[in-house]
Design a protein around this motif. Structure first.
Motif, mmCIF file in Angstrom:
data_model
loop_
_atom_site.group_PDB
_atom_site.id
_atom_site.type_symbol
_atom_site.label_atom_id
_atom_site.label_comp_id
_atom_site.label_asym_id
_atom_site.label_seq_id
_atom_site.Cartn_x
_atom_site.Cartn_y
_atom_site.Cartn_z
ATOM 1 N N UNK A 147 9.240 33.990 52.137
ATOM 2 C CA UNK A 147 9.239 35.129 51.077
ATOM 3 C C UNK A 147 10.783 35.710 51.009
ATOM 4 N N UNK A 148 10.348 34.871 49.484
ATOM 5 C CA UNK A 148 12.343 35.054 48.881
ATOM 6 C C UNK A 148 12.561 36.656 49.035
ATOM 7 N N UNK A 149 13.704 36.496 49.205
ATOM 8 C CA UNK A 149 14.955 37.841 49.001
ATOM 9 C C UNK A 149 15.127 38.142 48.511
ATOM 10 N N UNK A 150 14.742 37.136 46.471
ATOM 11 C CA UNK A 150 15.167 36.987 45.589
ATOM 12 C C UNK A 150 14.957 36.293 44.602
ATOM 13 N N UNK A 151 14.455 36.217 43.570
ATOM 14 C CA UNK A 151 13.476 35.816 42.545
ATOM 15 C C UNK A 151 14.514 36.368 41.364
ATOM 16 N N UNK A 152 14.385 35.120 40.731
ATOM 17 C CA UNK A 152 16.029 35.197 39.460
ATOM 18 C C UNK A 152 14.879 34.541 38.056
ATOM 19 N N UNK A 153 15.202 35.307 36.850
ATOM 20 C CA UNK A 153 13.882 34.837 36.054
ATOM 21 C C UNK A 153 15.261 35.279 34.884
ATOM 22 N N UNK A 154 14.957 34.830 33.702
ATOM 23 C CA UNK A 154 15.695 35.087 32.487
ATOM 24 C C UNK A 154 15.217 35.656 31.443
ATOM 25 N N UNK A 155 15.095 36.023 30.572
ATOM 26 C CA UNK A 155 14.115 37.000 29.366
ATOM 27 C C UNK A 155 14.898 36.303 28.097
ATOM 28 N N UNK A 156 13.689 36.472 27.554
ATOM 29 C CA UNK A 156 13.425 35.913 26.348
ATOM 30 C C UNK A 156 12.463 37.405 25.207
ATOM 31 N N UNK A 157 11.083 36.690 25.821
ATOM 32 C CA UNK A 157 9.909 38.142 25.953
ATOM 33 C C UNK A 157 10.690 39.248 26.269
ATOM 34 N N UNK A 158 10.751 38.665 27.973
ATOM 35 C CA UNK A 158 10.029 39.800 29.158
ATOM 36 C C UNK A 158 9.350 39.230 29.917
ATOM 37 N N UNK A 159 8.181 38.524 29.434
ATOM 38 C CA UNK A 159 7.086 38.094 29.476
ATOM 39 C C UNK A 159 7.403 37.785 31.415
ATOM 40 N N UNK A 160 7.766 36.530 31.528
ATOM 41 C CA UNK A 160 8.323 36.040 32.941
ATOM 42 C C UNK A 160 8.191 37.103 34.107
ATOM 43 N N UNK A 161 9.051 37.754 33.688
ATOM 44 C CA UNK A 161 9.506 37.987 34.705
ATOM 45 C C UNK A 161 8.846 40.370 34.912
ATOM 46 N N UNK A 162 8.700 39.698 33.804
ATOM 47 C CA UNK A 162 7.364 41.048 34.103
ATOM 48 C C UNK A 162 5.713 40.609 34.959
ATOM 49 N N UNK A 163 5.937 39.057 34.823
ATOM 50 C CA UNK A 163 4.787 38.686 35.276
ATOM 51 C C UNK A 163 5.242 38.874 37.206
ATOM 52 N N UNK A 164 6.432 38.380 37.489
ATOM 53 C CA UNK A 164 6.968 38.187 38.710
ATOM 54 C C UNK A 164 6.795 39.449 39.323
ATOM 55 N N UNK A 165 7.388 40.742 38.762
ATOM 56 C CA UNK A 165 7.396 41.887 39.190
ATOM 57 C C UNK A 165 6.640 42.876 39.556
ATOM 58 N N UNK A 166 5.472 42.336 38.701
ATOM 59 C CA UNK A 166 4.178 42.931 38.397
ATOM 60 C C UNK A 166 3.201 42.481 39.779
ATOM 61 N N UNK A 167 3.783 41.088 39.800
ATOM 62 C CA UNK A 167 2.841 40.495 41.039
ATOM 63 C C UNK A 167 3.345 40.871 42.719
#
Length: 394
Positions: free
Chosen positions: A219-239
């Motif tokens: 279980x990772x302490x952190x997942x780091x994403x970047x944002x173009x639309x913001x969709x990937x960070x939303x998917x990661x955070x919501x999950x």
């Protein structure tokens, strides 16, 4: 954003359900167009189009989780989710597949009508692929500064490039093209966060956690994403929230982008007057698909640090990656440094978004760096200091 006039036009596209004596037509700005020929024929086309898009997912193996080498004694593992191995070579392949299924199932994408997208490159490459797969035209509206390799790939997949001089005008130009042609403006910046099934169904978040199951810190302490639309960070955070994990989500933002400022000030209307130099991420406005309340932290990353990080990645694992990967990797390395300083162990995950061969004339060109006035030496030294001593320089 899809304008009201476009919604009215979509409503007019309802297939005729009575026996057709003559082909009904609708008038749009720029011409008169036939309504789809019959309900049965359209539904048959729709079923086949959805089947083809879903079959692409079945053919695609999961992407690899690569390890970035860190000293064993730190007790910290750093991984990169390698999205460059998708059929169209980037993280945006997942998004494009979801957007096409969303548009098809909503009745927005129609046979013979073009799909139009505002994109700085990688999304357009992937959408051109899916448009060709289901047999509809595709037009990418993009900044004139987009890398020639991305333009070549869009055209390779049968798409057409429509350039704008100001990246802030992509939205209006895309909506205008949709109105003129009777096509569908895909609008990734509005629909990215809702088109993806964030609860699971082999999305990127579920894939990361499944691949970590046998690692020493699953279980990772952190997942780091970047944002173009913001969709990937939303998917990661919501999950993460849905699955009740303790993992935190950090979003790394480049220069000339508004996500960081909007997140820190709470102002969704913040704008900036220049476009990002890091293709695929960074926007001059807070995009509708960015969900600031779902994420835990943001970092502002200098563009020179981004370039230093992608070059450090090549030196560490022999892989060239695009600029967005460097932005995320820089932030992930800073988090690693914080964990070392605090004596914490665990794992950190970031994304390898697309291959570096699309940017040889930019992030891997010293001439481009000089032209842009970017000095990567201090940032290269910072990464070197961390990897040699475990200390991030002040």
């Amino acid at each position: 954003m899809i304008e009201a006039s476009d919604r009215v036009n979509r409503a007019s596209d309802t297939p005729v359900r009575s026996p057709v004596v003559s082909t009904p037509q609708i008038t749009r700005p720029g011409g008169t167009y036939d309504v789809d020929r019959s309900d049965a024929e359209y539904r048959s086309w729709l079923k086949e189009a959805v089947r083809k898009v879903q079959a692409d997912a079945n053919r695609s193996a999961d992407t690899h989780l690569l390890r970035f080498p860190l000293p064993e004694q730190w007790g910290i593992d750093l991984y990169l989710k390698d999205e460059s191995t998708h059929p169209t070579g980037s993280l945006k392949h997942r998004l494009a597949r979801s957007l096409f299924l969303y548009g098809l199932c909503n009745g927005w994408i129609r046979p013979g009508r073009p799909v139009i997208e505002a994109s700085s490159g990688s999304t357009a490459v992937s959408e051109a692929y899916f448009a060709k797969l289901i047999g509809v035209p595709f037009i990418a509206v993009m900044p004139r500064t987009t890398s020639p390799e991305k333009c070549r790939l869009i055209e390779f997949h049968g798409g057409r490039c429509h350039f704008v001089d100001d990246s802030r005008k992509m939205y209006e130009a895309s909506a205008a093209l949709a109105a003129e042609t009777g096509g569908h403006y895909m609008d990734q910046f509005t629909y990215a966060e809702r088109a993806t099934d964030w609860r699971g169904n082999n999305n990127i978040a579920e894939s990361i956690f499944r691949q970590l199951e046998l690692e020493r810190f699953p279980e990772p302490a952190w997942i780091v994403a970047t944002a173009g639309t913001g969709g990937t960070s939303a998917t990661l955070a919501r999950y993460v929230h849905y699955m009740q994990y303790d993992t935190r989500i950090c979003v790394a933002d480049p220069e000339n982008s508004c996500f960081f400022d909007g997140w820190t000030t709470g102002d969704p209307d913040v704008t900036c007057d220049r476009g990002s130099r890091i293709e695929g991420i960074g926007r001059p406005r807070m995009e509708p698909s960015f969900v600031p309340g779902a994420i835990d932290r943001m970092m502002k990353v200098p563009d020179a640090a981004t370039v230093a990080a992608v070059r450090a990645l090549e030196a560490a694992i022999g892989r060239r990656a695009g600029g967005s990967t460097g932005t995320g990797l820089w932030s992930a390395l800073k988090i690693v440094a914080e964990m070392v300083a605090e004596g914490r162990t665990g794992s950190v995950v970031t994304l390898l978004c697309d291959p570096g061969d699309r940017y040889l004339d930019k992030y891997y060109s010293d001439a481009w760096l000089a032209e842009q006035g970017l000095d990567i030496a201090p940032y290269t030294a910072a990464i070197g200091s961390l990897l040699e001593t475990g200390v991030w320089p002040d």
